[in-house]
Write a protein that holds these residues in place. Sequence first.
Motif, mmCIF file in Angstrom:
data_model
loop_
_atom_site.group_PDB
_atom_site.id
_atom_site.type_symbol
_atom_site.label_atom_id
_atom_site.label_comp_id
_atom_site.label_asym_id
_atom_site.label_seq_id
_atom_site.Cartn_x
_atom_site.Cartn_y
_atom_site.Cartn_z
ATOM 1 N N LYS A 42 -81.594 110.410 -99.348
ATOM 2 C CA LYS A 42 -80.119 111.817 -99.982
ATOM 3 C C LYS A 42 -78.990 111.284 -99.251
ATOM 4 O O LYS A 42 -77.675 110.754 -99.461
ATOM 5 N N SER A 43 -79.360 110.880 -97.847
ATOM 6 C CA SER A 43 -78.225 110.932 -96.482
ATOM 7 C C SER A 43 -77.588 109.463 -96.650
ATOM 8 O O SER A 43 -76.935 109.296 -96.942
ATOM 9 N N THR A 44 -78.784 108.861 -96.706
ATOM 10 C CA THR A 44 -78.524 107.206 -96.805
ATOM 11 C C THR A 44 -77.277 106.773 -97.651
ATOM 12 O O THR A 44 -76.518 106.582 -98.250
ATOM 13 N N GLU A 83 -70.442 116.297 -93.060
ATOM 14 C CA GLU A 83 -71.610 115.619 -92.286
ATOM 15 C C GLU A 83 -72.794 117.102 -92.294
ATOM 16 O O GLU A 83 -72.914 118.076 -92.339
ATOM 17 N N GLN A 84 -74.846 116.635 -92.401
ATOM 18 C CA GLN A 84 -74.960 117.153 -92.491
ATOM 19 C C GLN A 84 -75.107 118.098 -91.522
ATOM 20 O O GLN A 84 -74.987 119.626 -90.780
ATOM 21 N N SER A 85 -74.542 117.968 -90.291
ATOM 22 C CA SER A 85 -74.261 119.048 -89.000
ATOM 23 C C SER A 85 -73.230 118.035 -87.927
ATOM 24 O O SER A 85 -73.481 116.751 -87.975
ATOM 25 N N LEU A 164 -70.658 116.242 -99.908
ATOM 26 C CA LEU A 164 -71.508 117.308 -98.656
ATOM 27 C C LEU A 164 -73.045 116.940 -98.982
ATOM 28 O O LEU A 164 -73.474 117.018 -100.218
ATOM 29 N N ASP A 165 -73.230 116.539 -97.436
ATOM 30 C CA ASP A 165 -74.525 117.014 -97.011
ATOM 31 C C ASP A 165 -75.349 117.975 -96.631
ATOM 32 O O ASP A 165 -75.082 118.878 -95.675
ATOM 33 N N GLU A 166 -75.793 118.709 -97.231
ATOM 34 C CA GLU A 166 -76.945 120.208 -96.958
ATOM 35 C C GLU A 166 -75.123 120.905 -96.179
ATOM 36 O O GLU A 166 -75.724 121.474 -95.577
ATOM 37 N N PRO A 167 -74.443 121.284 -96.827
ATOM 38 C CA PRO A 167 -73.293 122.192 -96.309
ATOM 39 C C PRO A 167 -73.266 123.026 -96.453
ATOM 40 O O PRO A 167 -72.853 124.044 -95.191
#
Length: 269
Positions: A42-44, A83-85, A164-167
């Motif tokens: 997912k993030s990639t 980003e995720q964090s 949004l990555d796991e916002p």
Amino acid sequence: MSGLAVSNVEVRAGEVTILSGTGLTAPAGAVTGLIGPNGAGKSTLIGAVVGLRRLSRGTITFDGADLPQMRPAKRAKLVAYVEQSSTTSERLTVRDVVALGRIPFQSTWQSVPTPADERVVETAIDELGVREFAGRLYHSLSGGEQQRVQLARALAQEPQLLLLDEPTSHLDIKAQLLVLDLLRRLTQAGSTVLLAMHDLNLAARFCDHLVVMHGGRVVAEGASSEVLTPSLLLEVYGVHANIVTLPGSARPLVIYDRAAGTVPAPKSD
Ligand code: ADP
Ligand code: MG
């Protein structure tokens, strides 16, 4: 198609192929949820869309325009990314971080933000409920507070495409509901939203369209009622679950039972 279209994408890291033949759509004016277990890609995939990951093949377009080929300055006016964090060692206040969202729209010789830019920043601060710590240093905030500030920064960018990555991973349930509701309102104004998330029930509740990734590929895509089936949850997540639909709702609700390979608990009722 208007919106985001990813087709036959391959992303490699050295000898490792992370994404292979990956394709999906995120229609304009809709919230698309990107789900799948840890390591699914997912993030990639989000990194490839925002230009952080180089494609070794495939295409990514937004409203028909080739995103990887687009000049970065133009892409920054169109696309926002959470980003995720996100940590920073800079001594930036919360308001400074939110104001970063306006940078793509400021000319290089401009030394102070315009009143219009300031209004957008203040609106974003209010929308995410971060006004009470607007003057604090960003790195002094909790993970959930930082996440809301990053969302405000992305909102201040007034993006047509928001990734949004796991916002909501650090947010309490009320803040999660507020953020997901805010994303829905953005899409009603025409924006395209793609968000990676883990909570399948919130995904079913808020997303118009779901994309399921597993092993670097998209294995299912469609309405939550089509995609979230017991067999998919077993195949992709390795969990036994029941799917129910509450009266008056078209959205599925996942009731988790147990991890695959474990023995069912004795019935207590
Ligand atoms: P997700 O966001 O779905 O949890 P990621 O996109 O972060 O998954 O990662 C997908 C897979 O690619 C994981 O197995 C991860 O370990 C691997 N991966 C990501 N980046 C690299 C890299 N730079 N080198 C090698 N493997 C990587
Ligand atoms: Mg990830």
